[in-house]
Enzyme design. Structure first.
Site, short mmCIF file in Angstrom:
data_model
loop_
_atom_site.label_atom_id
_atom_site.label_comp_id
_atom_site.label_asym_id
_atom_site.label_seq_id
_atom_site.Cartn_x
_atom_site.Cartn_y
_atom_site.Cartn_z
N ASP A 1 -21.54 -33.39 3.00
CA ASP A 1 -22.55 -34.53 3.24
C ASP A 1 -22.81 -34.31 4.96
O ASP A 1 -23.87 -34.69 5.14
CB ASP A 1 -22.56 -35.02 2.10
CG ASP A 1 -23.59 -34.70 0.82
OD1 ASP A 1 -23.75 -33.82 0.81
OD2 ASP A 1 -23.62 -35.91 0.41
N ASP B 1 -16.22 -32.80 -0.49
CA ASP B 1 -18.02 -33.04 -1.22
C ASP B 1 -17.71 -33.79 0.02
O ASP B 1 -19.62 -33.68 0.40
CB ASP B 1 -17.68 -33.79 -3.05
CG ASP B 1 -18.61 -34.79 -3.18
OD1 ASP B 1 -19.83 -33.47 -2.86
OD2 ASP B 1 -18.42 -35.68 -3.72
N ASP C 1 -9.74 -37.99 7.06
CA ASP C 1 -10.80 -39.35 7.21
C ASP C 1 -10.79 -38.96 9.17
O ASP C 1 -12.04 -39.36 9.46
CB ASP C 1 -10.17 -40.63 7.29
CG ASP C 1 -9.17 -40.56 8.55
OD1 ASP C 1 -7.94 -39.81 8.49
OD2 ASP C 1 -8.07 -42.35 8.61
N TYR D 1 -11.17 -34.24 -9.65
CA TYR D 1 -12.20 -33.99 -10.00
C TYR D 1 -11.85 -33.40 -11.53
O TYR D 1 -12.97 -34.11 -12.37
CB TYR D 1 -13.43 -32.73 -9.47
CG TYR D 1 -14.14 -33.62 -8.39
CD1 TYR D 1 -14.35 -34.28 -7.16
CD2 TYR D 1 -15.62 -32.93 -8.75
CE1 TYR D 1 -15.38 -34.44 -6.50
CE2 TYR D 1 -16.77 -33.78 -7.84
CZ TYR D 1 -16.31 -33.56 -7.13
OH TYR D 1 -17.07 -34.49 -5.78
N LYS E 1 -5.14 -36.17 3.50
CA LYS E 1 -3.98 -37.29 3.67
C LYS E 1 -3.06 -37.11 3.24
O LYS E 1 -2.37 -37.52 2.50
CB LYS E 1 -5.20 -38.61 2.49
CG LYS E 1 -6.45 -38.71 3.17
CD LYS E 1 -6.53 -39.88 4.55
CE LYS E 1 -6.13 -40.41 4.08
NZ LYS E 1 -5.79 -41.04 5.74
C1 IPM Z 1 -22.35 -31.78 -4.95
C2 IPM Z 1 -22.95 -32.55 -5.74
C3 IPM Z 1 -21.46 -32.59 -7.02
C4 IPM Z 1 -20.28 -32.78 -6.88
C5 IPM Z 1 -22.25 -33.51 -7.98
C6 IPM Z 1 -24.03 -33.68 -8.34
C7 IPM Z 1 -20.98 -33.32 -8.93
O1 IPM Z 1 -22.66 -33.92 -5.58
O2 IPM Z 1 -22.23 -30.17 -5.82
O3 IPM Z 1 -21.88 -31.62 -3.62
O4 IPM Z 1 -19.77 -34.08 -6.80
O5 IPM Z 1 -19.44 -31.39 -6.68
MG MG Z 2 -21.54 -33.18 -2.53
#
Ligand code: IPM
Ligand code: MG
Length: 387
Positions: free
Chosen positions: A254, A250, A226, A142, A193
């Protein structure tokens, strides 16, 4: 004790609506429980770009630095799809994390019993699930240099990002994971990884070393990221704390979030360095008296993990529970008000048990409630808890 300074940055899309419900809840704690809060608001993301020409104005950043805690809604939306890359709404959020030094992102994925059917996985796979993802937040690909898009001639271009981690970055995030594990089921699974990336190999070696010298009592396993993505779907209850880097964190967070049924339910905390080197959980003394220690000096920002959901913004449809649960994390981690945090979490549980649902978690055939009604329902349960 002086009032705790909270900066609310509602942001874009559904951010303002869900943060409205957070305010309702915090107002309740001020008037009914005597919590002393000094709440102010400012803009970040697309709305900040519209007002100041930048997604994070320097005065806003200064306010965030001075706050005891920041509560953020969400940033981004199609309206800003064409603005310069360094001025996009997400850049405001990334700058806040970086400038405040918020290197530790805690993303709990908890399955509420009442919501078990909202998950796309079988109930027996997700029942009782309680995972904590500890994501490194200010390093890795990032922020790594070099980065950018360059012209390589003949009308062709090259895009570059750099995955980079140092020993100290790895050790400080690993400490957070081990400390949290000790307060939970005492297990850490570290994901990278190492089979492909030197930065992953370094990660594995440093975590292994730290474990051997300071945390041998915690059960440590390593997994390729993975494989972790696959195991999260196959047998998620094997996990307690998952320790991982910025990018994998990230993605895995999710995925873990969807195990619980909805992104609309999950809070997160982003913490900076603790000047007192104390543990994340408040000590019992702090729990009784309210934190008066250096804990208030630890920078922290709390936000739902969902995005700005522009498609439903302004329609009173968004689920405010992820934001309300983020506020509960703030009460616990930044202010040491564990009893109040637990009350708030209990009120959310009671609302869900009563079958009250926003559209994202609604059962088939049951009419969903709106954002405001959901916030009101939480406050109603809080009232009952104190009676
Ligand atoms: C998160 C989001 C952010 C990230 C974006 C909005 C920059 O997806 O907080 O998970 O990638 O960190
Ligand atoms: Mg995210």
């Amino acid at each position: 004790m002086s009032a705790k300074k909270i900066l609310i940055l509602p942001g874009d899309g559904i951010g303002p609506e869900v943060m409205g419900e957070v305010r309702r809840v915090l107002d309740w704690f001020q008037s009914k429980r005597g919590l002393r809060l000094e709440i102010s608001e400012d803009v970040v993301g697309g709305c900040a770009f519209d007002r100041h020409g930048t997604p994070l104005d320097s005065a806003t950043l200064q306010r965030a630095r001075e706050a005891d805690a920041v509560l953020l809604g969400a940033v981004g939306g199609p309206k800003w799809a064409k603005v310069a890359y360094d001025k996009r709404p997400e850049a405001g959020l990334l700058a806040l994390r970086k400038e405040l030094g918020l290197f530790a992102n805690l993303r709990p994925a908890l399955v509420f019993d009442a919501l078990i059917d909202a998950s796309t996985l079988k109930p027996e796979v997700v029942r009782g699930l309680d995972i904590m993802i500890v994501r490194e937040l200010t390093g890795g690909v990032y922020f790594g240099e070099p980065r950018g898009i360059t012209d390589i001639g003949n009308g062709k271009r090259r895009g570059v990002n750099t995955q980079v981690y140092t020993t100290s970055e790895i050790i400080r995030i690993a400490r957070v994971a081990f400390d949290l594990a000790r307060q939970r089921r005492n297990k850490v699974c570290s994901c990278e990884k190492a089979n492909v990336m030197e930065s992953g190999l370094l990660w594995r070696e440093e975590v292994t070393k730290l474990h051997a010298t300071e945390y041998a009592d915690v059960e440590l396993t390593h997994m390729y990221a993975d494989n972790c993505a696959m195991q999260l779907l196959k047998a998620p209850s094997q996990f307690d704390v998952i320790l991982t880097d910025n990018l994998f964190g990230d993605i895995l967070s999710d995925e873990a979030a969807m195990l619980t049924g909805s992104l609309g339910m999950l809070p997160s905390a982003s913490m900076g360095e603790d000047p007192a080197q104390s543990r994340l959980r408040p000590s019992s003394a702090e729990r009784v008296s309210g934190a008066q220690s250096s804990r208030a000096a630890r920078k922290a920002m709390y936000e739902p993990i969902h995005g700005s959901a522009p498609d439903i913004a302004g329609q009173d449809k968004a689920n405010p529970l992820a934001s309300i649960l983020s506020a509960a994390m703030m009460l616990r981690y930044s202010f040491g008000w564990a009893a109040e945090a637990a009350m708030l979490e209990q009120a959310v549980r009671a609302v869900l048990d009563a079958g009250i649902r926003t559209a994202d978690i609604a059962a088939i055939g049951v009419p969903p409630v709106g954002t405001r009604a959901m916030g009101a329902a939480v406050v109603e349960r809080l009232d009952k808890l104190v009676l």
